[in-house]
Scaffold this motif. Structure first.
Motif, PDB file in Angstrom:
ATOM      1  N   UNK A 270      37.668  38.406  48.914  1.00 18.71           N
ATOM      2  CA  UNK A 270      37.390  38.706  50.315  1.00 18.71           C
ATOM      3  C   UNK A 270      36.520  37.648  50.967  1.00 18.71           C
ATOM      4  N   UNK A 271      35.808  36.875  50.165  1.00 22.03           N
ATOM      5  CA  UNK A 271      34.961  35.801  50.684  1.00 22.03           C
ATOM      6  C   UNK A 271      35.673  34.454  50.667  1.00 22.03           C
ATOM      7  N   UNK A 272      36.953  34.460  50.313  1.00 19.06           N
ATOM      8  CA  UNK A 272      37.722  33.217  50.338  1.00 19.06           C
ATOM      9  C   UNK A 272      37.748  32.444  49.038  1.00 19.06           C
ATOM     10  N   UNK A 273      37.207  33.018  47.973  1.00 24.57           N
ATOM     11  CA  UNK A 273      37.236  32.364  46.658  1.00 24.57           C
ATOM     12  C   UNK A 273      38.662  32.370  46.125  1.00 24.57           C
ATOM     13  N   UNK A 274      39.076  31.287  45.505  1.00 27.38           N
ATOM     14  CA  UNK A 274      40.431  31.196  44.968  1.00 27.38           C
ATOM     15  C   UNK A 274      40.601  32.107  43.752  1.00 27.38           C
ATOM     16  N   UNK A 275      41.838  32.456  43.470  1.00 28.17           N
ATOM     17  CA  UNK A 275      42.143  33.455  42.450  1.00 28.17           C
ATOM     18  C   UNK A 275      41.570  33.109  41.079  1.00 28.17           C
ATOM     19  N   UNK A 276      41.770  31.869  40.650  1.00 27.85           N
ATOM     20  CA  UNK A 276      41.281  31.470  39.335  1.00 27.85           C
ATOM     21  C   UNK A 276      39.777  31.573  39.229  1.00 27.85           C
ATOM     22  N   UNK A 277      39.077  31.150  40.273  1.00 28.37           N
ATOM     23  CA  UNK A 277      37.618  31.227  40.284  1.00 28.37           C
ATOM     24  C   UNK A 277      37.152  32.676  40.323  1.00 28.37           C
ATOM     25  N   UNK A 278      37.878  33.528  41.060  1.00 31.25           N
ATOM     26  CA  UNK A 278      37.527  34.946  41.120  1.00 31.25           C
ATOM     27  C   UNK A 278      37.688  35.606  39.749  1.00 31.25           C
TER      28      UNK A 278
ATOM     29  N   UNK B 121      48.932  28.355  51.439  1.00 30.12           N
ATOM     30  CA  UNK B 121      49.773  27.463  50.634  1.00 30.12           C
ATOM     31  C   UNK B 121      51.229  27.897  50.607  1.00 30.12           C
ATOM     32  N   UNK B 122      51.538  29.059  51.219  1.00 28.72           N
ATOM     33  CA  UNK B 122      52.886  29.628  51.184  1.00 28.72           C
ATOM     34  C   UNK B 122      53.392  29.774  49.751  1.00 28.72           C
ATOM     35  N   UNK B 123      52.527  30.331  48.904  1.00 26.78           N
ATOM     36  CA  UNK B 123      52.886  30.522  47.499  1.00 26.78           C
ATOM     37  C   UNK B 123      52.557  31.930  47.037  1.00 26.78           C
ATOM     38  N   UNK B 124      53.257  32.332  45.981  1.00 28.89           N
ATOM     39  CA  UNK B 124      52.958  33.549  45.248  1.00 28.89           C
ATOM     40  C   UNK B 124      52.118  33.126  44.045  1.00 28.89           C
ATOM     41  N   UNK B 125      50.886  33.605  43.981  1.00 27.24           N
ATOM     42  CA  UNK B 125      49.959  33.186  42.930  1.00 27.24           C
ATOM     43  C   UNK B 125      49.799  34.332  41.938  1.00 27.24           C
ATOM     44  N   UNK B 126      50.080  34.061  40.670  1.00 24.37           N
ATOM     45  CA  UNK B 126      49.995  35.077  39.624  1.00 24.37           C
ATOM     46  C   UNK B 126      48.950  34.642  38.610  1.00 24.37           C
ATOM     47  N   UNK B 127      47.853  35.396  38.552  1.00 23.17           N
ATOM     48  CA  UNK B 127      46.748  35.096  37.646  1.00 23.17           C
ATOM     49  C   UNK B 127      46.689  36.176  36.570  1.00 23.17           C
ATOM     50  N   UNK B 128      46.637  35.764  35.317  1.00 20.56           N
ATOM     51  CA  UNK B 128      46.814  36.714  34.212  1.00 20.56           C
ATOM     52  C   UNK B 128      45.785  36.514  33.105  1.00 20.56           C
TER      53      UNK B 128
ATOM     54  N   UNK C  23      52.478  33.130  28.362  1.00 21.70           N
ATOM     55  CA  UNK C  23      51.647  32.159  27.640  1.00 21.70           C
ATOM     56  C   UNK C  23      50.428  32.869  27.054  1.00 21.70           C
ATOM     57  N   UNK C  24      49.982  32.469  25.851  1.00 22.95           N
ATOM     58  CA  UNK C  24      48.818  33.115  25.223  1.00 22.95           C
ATOM     59  C   UNK C  24      47.582  33.024  26.108  1.00 22.95           C
ATOM     60  N   UNK C  25      46.896  34.138  26.272  1.00 22.60           N
ATOM     61  CA  UNK C  25      45.675  34.172  27.078  1.00 22.60           C
ATOM     62  C   UNK C  25      44.825  35.345  26.602  1.00 22.60           C
ATOM     63  N   UNK C  26      43.517  35.226  26.728  1.00 20.94           N
ATOM     64  CA  UNK C  26      42.608  36.269  26.264  1.00 20.94           C
ATOM     65  C   UNK C  26      42.238  37.219  27.392  1.00 20.94           C
ATOM     66  N   UNK C  27      41.953  38.491  27.069  1.00 26.68           N
ATOM     67  CA  UNK C  27      41.382  39.388  28.080  1.00 26.68           C
ATOM     68  C   UNK C  27      39.986  38.908  28.443  1.00 26.68           C
TER      69      UNK C  27
ATOM     70  N   UNK D  44      47.441  30.805  35.202  1.00 24.98           N
ATOM     71  CA  UNK D  44      47.849  30.902  36.601  1.00 24.98           C
ATOM     72  C   UNK D  44      49.197  30.233  36.825  1.00 24.98           C
ATOM     73  N   UNK D  45      50.064  30.924  37.541  1.00 30.52           N
ATOM     74  CA  UNK D  45      51.380  30.406  37.925  1.00 30.52           C
ATOM     75  C   UNK D  45      51.519  30.509  39.437  1.00 30.52           C
ATOM     76  N   UNK D  46      52.013  29.462  40.067  1.00 29.65           N
ATOM     77  CA  UNK D  46      52.257  29.480  41.506  1.00 29.65           C
ATOM     78  C   UNK D  46      53.733  29.236  41.767  1.00 29.65           C
ATOM     79  N   UNK D  47      54.308  30.072  42.626  1.00 30.19           N
ATOM     80  CA  UNK D  47      55.714  29.964  42.991  1.00 30.19           C
ATOM     81  C   UNK D  47      55.837  29.951  44.510  1.00 30.19           C
ATOM     82  N   UNK D  48      56.819  29.257  45.061  1.00 30.59           N
ATOM     83  CA  UNK D  48      56.994  29.265  46.514  1.00 30.59           C
ATOM     84  C   UNK D  48      57.404  30.655  47.000  1.00 30.59           C
ATOM     85  N   UNK D  49      56.939  31.015  48.191  1.00 31.74           N
ATOM     86  CA  UNK D  49      57.364  32.278  48.784  1.00 31.74           C
ATOM     87  C   UNK D  49      58.818  32.149  49.201  1.00 31.74           C
ATOM     88  N   UNK D  50      59.675  32.953  48.597  1.00 34.72           N
ATOM     89  CA  UNK D  50      61.110  32.845  48.824  1.00 34.72           C
ATOM     90  C   UNK D  50      61.730  34.226  48.794  1.00 34.72           C
ATOM     91  N   UNK D  51      62.534  34.542  49.793  1.00 40.11           N
ATOM     92  CA  UNK D  51      63.203  35.838  49.832  1.00 40.11           C
ATOM     93  C   UNK D  51      64.043  36.031  48.576  1.00 40.11           C
TER      94      UNK D  51
END
Length: 235
Positions: A62-70, A99-106, A126-130, A141-148
């Motif tokens: 809500x303060x504008x921090x990017x997903x990965x940093x959040x 950025x007109x992207x779909x951002x998926x942080x896992x 991809x392997x990642x820890x909780x 993090x994966x970013x994809x273009x916004x596409x119908x």
């Protein structure tokens, strides 16, 4: 284009509270983020952890921090608060209009499932820890273009473990492929169908909290700028 988002979730059988928490926030520079957290174990203790993590992520976004940093901030907060003794899985699904992207942080061993036009299904596994256990934990993090036509599915481990006590583990990617072949591909239909199949395997008594979050990008159906949100919760 427009986005359609649906959630279907249920708590563990005979447990007062679900350990899964879902929150939504409008991004200050345009777009929306959806945060899904699964606290360690289940019940009130897990709910307290998932609420704590979700609130931290939402406040950062809500303060504008990017997903990965959040996500990293939430990890650091939980790690410090609980001394590395408590974990949580964290997923952030964002529509970023800057950025007109779909951002998926896992930060979860459960994969994210994405259908992309002309490419088909992508399994983000991809392997990642909780978060909360190890000092240097980072999100995948994966970013994809916004596409119908793009469809993204995020879920907690209660879904893929459904039926594992008496039958093979629920094959979520395969079940999703079968749904993809049907004409009805609304976000609500996908979320309800996956949860319904899991509950059938669990004989209506889920042994873990189950949450399914689905986002579908479609062509705009109407020309006006009206936004709508529907919530249905049993009391």
């Amino acid at each position: 284009m427009e986005i359609e988002v649906a959630v279907a979730k249920i708590g563990k059988w005979a447990t007062s509270q679900s350990g899964d928490t879902l929150e939504m926030v409008e991004r200050p520079q345009g777009g929306f983020s959806f945060v899904l957290v699964d606290g360690q174990r289940s019940g009130r203790a897990a709910k307290a952890i998932s609420n704590l993590v979700a609130r931290k992520v939402i406040s950062e976004l809500a303060e504008g921090v990017r997903d990965g940093a959040a996500a990293r901030a939430a990890h650091d907060y939980l790690y410090t608060y609980k001394g590395g003794r408590v974990s949580a899985t964290l997923n952030i699904l964002s529509v970023d209009l800057i950025t007109d992207t779909l951002v998926l942080s896992r930060n979860s061993h459960c994969p994210m499932i994405v259908f992309v036009p002309e490419e088909g299904m992508k399994l983000l596994d991809a392997p990642v820890e909780p978060i909360g256990l190890y000092r240097g934990t980072k999100p995948c993090i994966t970013e994809l273009p916004l596409e119908a036509g793009t469809l993204a599915i995020v879920y907690t481990d209660g879904l893929e473990r459904a039926g594992s006590w008496s039958s093979p583990v629920f094959d979520v990617p395969e079940a999703t492929r079968e749904l993809r072949n049907q004409r009805e591909m609304s976000a609500q239909h996908v979320a309800d169908s996956l949860l319904g199949q899991a509950l059938a395997l669990e004989e209506g008594r889920p042994r873990d909290d189950i949450s399914v979050l689905v986002l579908h990008i479609t062509e705009r159906q109407v020309e006006n700028e009206v936004r709508r949100l529907l919530l249905r919760v049993p009391l």
